[in-house]
Scaffold this motif. Structure first.
Motif, mmCIF file in Angstrom:
data_model
loop_
_atom_site.group_PDB
_atom_site.id
_atom_site.type_symbol
_atom_site.label_atom_id
_atom_site.label_comp_id
_atom_site.label_asym_id
_atom_site.label_seq_id
_atom_site.Cartn_x
_atom_site.Cartn_y
_atom_site.Cartn_z
ATOM 1 N N GLY A 174 26.515 41.147 111.490
ATOM 2 C CA GLY A 174 27.528 41.354 110.453
ATOM 3 C C GLY A 174 26.987 42.133 109.265
ATOM 4 N N TYR A 175 27.836 42.282 108.253
ATOM 5 C CA TYR A 175 27.493 43.031 107.042
ATOM 6 C C TYR A 175 26.959 42.085 105.969
ATOM 7 N N VAL A 176 25.907 41.357 106.264
ATOM 8 C CA VAL A 176 25.396 40.335 105.344
ATOM 9 C C VAL A 176 23.936 40.561 104.961
ATOM 10 N N ASN A 177 23.338 41.626 105.409
ATOM 11 C CA ASN A 177 21.901 41.814 105.222
ATOM 12 C C ASN A 177 21.568 42.455 103.886
ATOM 13 N N GLN A 178 20.400 42.055 103.367
ATOM 14 C CA GLN A 178 19.858 42.626 102.135
ATOM 15 C C GLN A 178 18.447 43.117 102.417
ATOM 16 N N ILE A 179 18.123 44.250 101.802
ATOM 17 C CA ILE A 179 16.760 44.780 101.905
ATOM 18 C C ILE A 179 16.288 45.083 100.496
ATOM 19 N N GLY A 180 15.043 44.710 100.214
ATOM 20 C CA GLY A 180 14.488 44.948 98.888
ATOM 21 C C GLY A 180 13.162 45.686 98.961
ATOM 22 N N TRP A 181 12.884 46.478 97.906
ATOM 23 C CA TRP A 181 11.636 47.229 97.771
ATOM 24 C C TRP A 181 11.076 46.963 96.397
ATOM 25 N N ASN A 182 9.757 46.980 96.284
ATOM 26 C CA ASN A 182 9.082 46.894 95.000
ATOM 27 C C ASN A 182 8.319 48.199 94.847
ATOM 28 N N ILE A 183 8.762 49.027 93.922
ATOM 29 C CA ILE A 183 8.240 50.392 93.812
ATOM 30 C C ILE A 183 7.496 50.553 92.486
ATOM 31 N N MET A 184 6.255 50.974 92.590
ATOM 32 C CA MET A 184 5.433 51.206 91.388
ATOM 33 C C MET A 184 5.878 52.481 90.675
ATOM 34 N N LEU A 185 5.887 52.423 89.368
ATOM 35 C CA LEU A 185 6.247 53.615 88.575
ATOM 36 C C LEU A 185 5.013 54.376 88.164
#
Length: 185
Positions: A174-185
């Motif tokens: 289904g349309y329930v997924n989350q994806i996260g990133w931690n990006i250094m500046l």
């Protein structure tokens, strides 16, 4: 003794006559079956290519957002950068902007926050991703962009691509997924 069984315009036909025209029912059903298989294969191929294209667009979107945040943060406080800052900076393609928010190619919203306690990093996350998109995106290598990759807040891969088994286990139907990133500046 031969008997003429029928006449054609080319002359007499000797022996029993048998008129045959068109295809029989078995030939017709076989042709429909083969055509259906070819059509089903083409649809599956199209869906797979479409999913991969959207996953690649998502990757480009994250790369553009990262570049825009880095550009904006070079002349403003990082703590004041929000999703609306990106929207109004005009450094982001308008096809990813809907009602003043950033959206994914799948229609889900993109969120991000500044995290000074995490070594000056931006946390991006996307919501409402379908399972195939979740798997395609999770199995991409993000090490050049992100130091963290997280699917449905279950596993931090350190930006390294998920394996097929990990993506299958963590991405939900289904349309329930989350994806996260931690990006250094």
């Amino acid at each position: 003794m031969n008997i003429i069984r029928g006449l054609t315009r080319h002359g007499p036909v000797w022996g029993p006559t048998r008129l045959r025209s068109g295809l029989g029912i078995l030939e017709t059903l076989l042709a429909i079956f083969i055509g259906g298989l070819a059509l089903a294969g083409a649809v599956l191929l199209y869906q797979s290519a479409h999913s991969k294209r959207l996953a690649n667009e998502t990757r480009q979107e994250i790369e553009m957002a990262t570049a825009a945040v880095r550009n904006i943060s070079s002349h403003t406080s990082k703590a004041t950068i929000t999703a609306q800052t990106l929207v109004y900076s005009r450094q982001f393609p308008q096809k990813y902007v809907k009602n003043g928010t950033l959206v994914t190619p799948y229609g889900g919203q993109i969120f991000f926050s500044y995290n000074a306690s995490n070594g000056t990093a931006i946390n991006f996350w996307m919501e409402n991703l379908p399972r195939d998109a979740c798997m395609d995106i999770a199995m991409m290598d993000w090490t050049m962009i992100s130091r963290s990759l997280n699917v449905n807040w279950k596993l931090d891969s350190g930006g390294v691509a998920y394996t097929l088994a990990q993506a299958s286990a963590d991405c939900q139907p289904g349309y329930v997924n989350q994806i996260g990133w931690n990006i250094m500046l």
